[in-house]
Design an enzyme around this catalytic site. Sequence first.
Site, mmCIF file in Angstrom:
data_model
loop_
_atom_site.group_PDB
_atom_site.id
_atom_site.type_symbol
_atom_site.label_atom_id
_atom_site.label_comp_id
_atom_site.label_asym_id
_atom_site.label_seq_id
_atom_site.Cartn_x
_atom_site.Cartn_y
_atom_site.Cartn_z
ATOM 1 N N HIS A 184 0.835 -1.206 0.000
ATOM 2 C CA HIS A 184 0.000 0.000 0.000
ATOM 3 C C HIS A 184 0.879 1.269 0.000
ATOM 4 C CE1 HIS A 184 -3.704 2.318 1.152
ATOM 5 N NE2 HIS A 184 -2.783 3.134 1.648
ATOM 6 N N GLU A 185 1.778 1.348 0.949
ATOM 7 C CA GLU A 185 2.639 2.544 1.040
ATOM 8 C C GLU A 185 3.577 2.603 -0.166
ATOM 9 O OE1 GLU A 185 1.723 4.674 3.099
ATOM 10 O OE2 GLU A 185 0.520 3.418 4.430
ATOM 11 N N HIS A 211 1.835 4.413 -2.873
ATOM 12 C CA HIS A 211 1.966 5.863 -2.679
ATOM 13 C C HIS A 211 3.344 6.342 -3.153
ATOM 14 C CE1 HIS A 211 -1.691 6.926 -0.575
ATOM 15 N NE2 HIS A 211 -1.503 6.064 0.406
#
Lengths: 500, 500
Positions: A262-263, A266
């Site tokens: 997820h990160e 980003h």
Amino acid sequence: MKLTKKEQSFLDEFKKISHYREASNLIAWDLRTKAPRKGIKQRSETLSYLSERLHQLQTSDRMKEFIDELRLSENPYIRRSIELVQREYDFHHKIPVEEFKAFVQFTSESESVWQEAKEKDDYSMFQPYLEKIVDYNIRFADYWGYEGHIYNAHLKHYEPGMTVDTLDGVFPKLQKDLSRLIEQVKASSFKPQIDQITVQFPKEKQEAFALHVLDQMGYDFEAGRLDETVHPFAIGINPQDVRVTTNYDEKDFRTAVFGTIHEGGHALYEQGFDPKLYGLPVCSATSMGIHESQSLFWENFIGRSKAFWNTNYSTFLTYAPESFKNLAPNEFYRSINEVKPSFIRIEADEMTYALHIMLRYEIEKGLLNGDLNVKDLPGIWNDKMKDYLGIEPSTDREGVLQDIHWAGGDFGYFPSYALGYIYGAQFKHTLEKEINIEQAIEQNELKKIKEWLNKHIHQHGSMKEPLDLLKDVTGEGLNHQYLVKYLTNKYSDIYGISLS
Amino acid sequence: MKLTKKEQSFLDEFKKISHYREASNLIAWDLRTKAPRKGIKQRSETLSYLSERLHQLQTSDRMKEFIDELRLSENPYIRRSIELVQREYDFHHKIPVEEFKAFVQFTSESESVWQEAKEKDDYSMFQPYLEKIVDYNIRFADYWGYEGHIYNAHLKHYEPGMTVDTLDGVFPKLQKDLSRLIEQVKASSFKPQIDQITVQFPKEKQEAFALHVLDQMGYDFEAGRLDETVHPFAIGINPQDVRVTTNYDEKDFRTAVFGTIHEGGHALYEQGFDPKLYGLPVCSATSMGIHESQSLFWENFIGRSKAFWNTNYSTFLTYAPESFKNLAPNEFYRSINEVKPSFIRIEADEMTYALHIMLRYEIEKGLLNGDLNVKDLPGIWNDKMKDYLGIEPSTDREGVLQDIHWAGGDFGYFPSYALGYIYGAQFKHTLEKEINIEQAIEQNELKKIKEWLNKHIHQHGSMKEPLDLLKDVTGEGLNHQYLVKYLTNKYSDIYGISLS
């Protein structure tokens, strides 16, 4: 880039802002990953001093001059940069200084009251604070000005161009679709076996696998790193130093592995800005929703996909505890995709997550336009939970008190979480026309996907408004149907039923 | 602390300096330990911007006003702080701005020329640069002003109160004593077996042992941390965040273990400042020499002592490779204390180290007062090496070109390294009157030693000038005899001969 003298001075002035921002971001990263306990107090004072200096630069008369003189610049990068810089300027200048200061002071107090109220499960402690915060936010909306719904005044700070009209055209339909799908899943006879995957898994092994996946994704370790933290985040300290953090739960590897992906999503966004934007205000994400579309894209559409685990399960086993070896890949895949309505938003699965957001969106709107009263929130919350998710929290700690956002004064931010999901599914649908995603995953060519995202989304930074970007990439506006279709197909397979 | 309004404003102004310094120090730490390669360029620009802002504050008219108005403050902490702040102010204001800028620019160029000259072993490339740097330093001394020898003008920036007269009264005697001892050691029949200790030793194990020793020393991990770097250092980011770094050589554990103890000694100094100095300019080390006295104290007098290894060897073996188990503690102790004249200063043992320094001191003095010519340095260097250490480098790379200091424009810094050693031995002699060091080590009570250093040295920060501190602690001025006595005793035992 050819620049006039005035344009160059503007960029020189903006460079100072970048310097303060870079130092502040490094301090923020350090405070959350490395800083020893005792040094934190003084470091926080330094951070606050730097923020003040940054704020002065963003709101100076000099900056106002640049805005006035360069708003019609012929250079599109400068023109768009001036728009972004003006947003910051207006955000602060339209609110009387003393009032804004009082608000910042009040929300810091309010956060600690919220903390205590949550611990004690006592909404009545927090209620008067939330009432005052809502009042502040109503006044701020008036200062800022808006068209249509008062909520638009707040929404634009996170998702420029997005309006209540647009959201109201989509969210209620999505809510009905999701609630319907969830009902069907609940009724299915298949129940994923979570105890098989929630076994002791040493941190070092989880980290090694997380690093392996980041590498597969095309995350550039020469322009970033992975560290440990309590609350995971990605942070762009500068465009070529974009760091990822994750949290390790030795009893549940999903936290670290899917958290890192997820990160990492980003981070790929910020690593992917076109180098010609470096040094310009447009070298930034265009909205919180678009940012979230990238993290959710990788976490869910890639990281939780069947193709990913078909391809990576044998590698995963070389890191995983022995007991995983008894688990067939498909059984594993079904377990990591369990659908289970939960009280706590941040623990929600991909089928239920957006419902948590829409619940908050409805409440925020209602509070700002006076339809709802702060004192009634616990009841409203519980009713909506039952309505949307079919479960009802027995405490406010698990209900209305769970998130920090309102205590911190934030209204308008929550929708970005759900928008990211919808945008992401729209991007995925478009990408599928060009690239066979499943095949790319199965051939270990995640970088093909990254390159497509780089080209269509990342490189533009803030040159395009989020809805324009969406239109340019997908050919249409906000459309929740791709997300619903994706979830229908995926979970029909997982739960062995034909969802409709 | 009761303060007048003016005094409080002064501290508020100084707080800004602290904020810039803290941010800059964190960036410096990050650049050397964590920062990904590609992000370094922009980060360096940010660091340079912050340094500029820091410099502006240190040399502002406002600061001059504080200096003028508070130099006679009744508050001793303020009075002394003003002295320190004035040093910075004078350092910069006495040199014409343009000239100083040109110097900074020139030394940055000069450092890269030196780098290349060292690689190519070509002194003639570097010579014209060094000539110009010497000229700059001669002019700077005139701007700053001095009494006695021109070298005093430079020395005072690192070791306030120290003079050539004092050093010349001590260094030549120390040089003779050391050369004499080394001759005797060379002639002994015992030769330590270094190949027994230079075996593969995994980094993680070395790190674990280094952490164990830091903990024994009383290093506060809630106010610091240990990280990896190429060139080890300790850095006080704020008084309660003092970090240690070390370098791991898997073929020679001594680098990391003694390096960590050395940097840990520096860190204990900065962790030990009296909290009532926090926020004041006096919350800093009083000189480079006193700083070095603390690191060498721990590295040599404790870390390389017989008592330490008698006590810690069995623990060490739990981290060390199997092969160490065949090595008797005393044999190990003799190996880690091998005396062997080397060309490279930073690889020198504790018997030969100070000679490397004194050689440089003689050359620096001679260059500044015109007794020596830059063009003759290679020959002078080699002659002195032969004279002091009995060895002669065959290349300038291993000789006059080895250190970066002169290329960076630094004159006057080298003596601190030797002074630290002499001070340290004087402190040790005094401490021994109160505490049985050997016994404290053998009873695993290193903290007793730390507390004594805290009380007599650390807590004072810069409240005392280095020579006053030395006098207060030991009752006398600079005296090299304690160091000579310590080395004589230690190495008589190790080499099994009676040194004299």
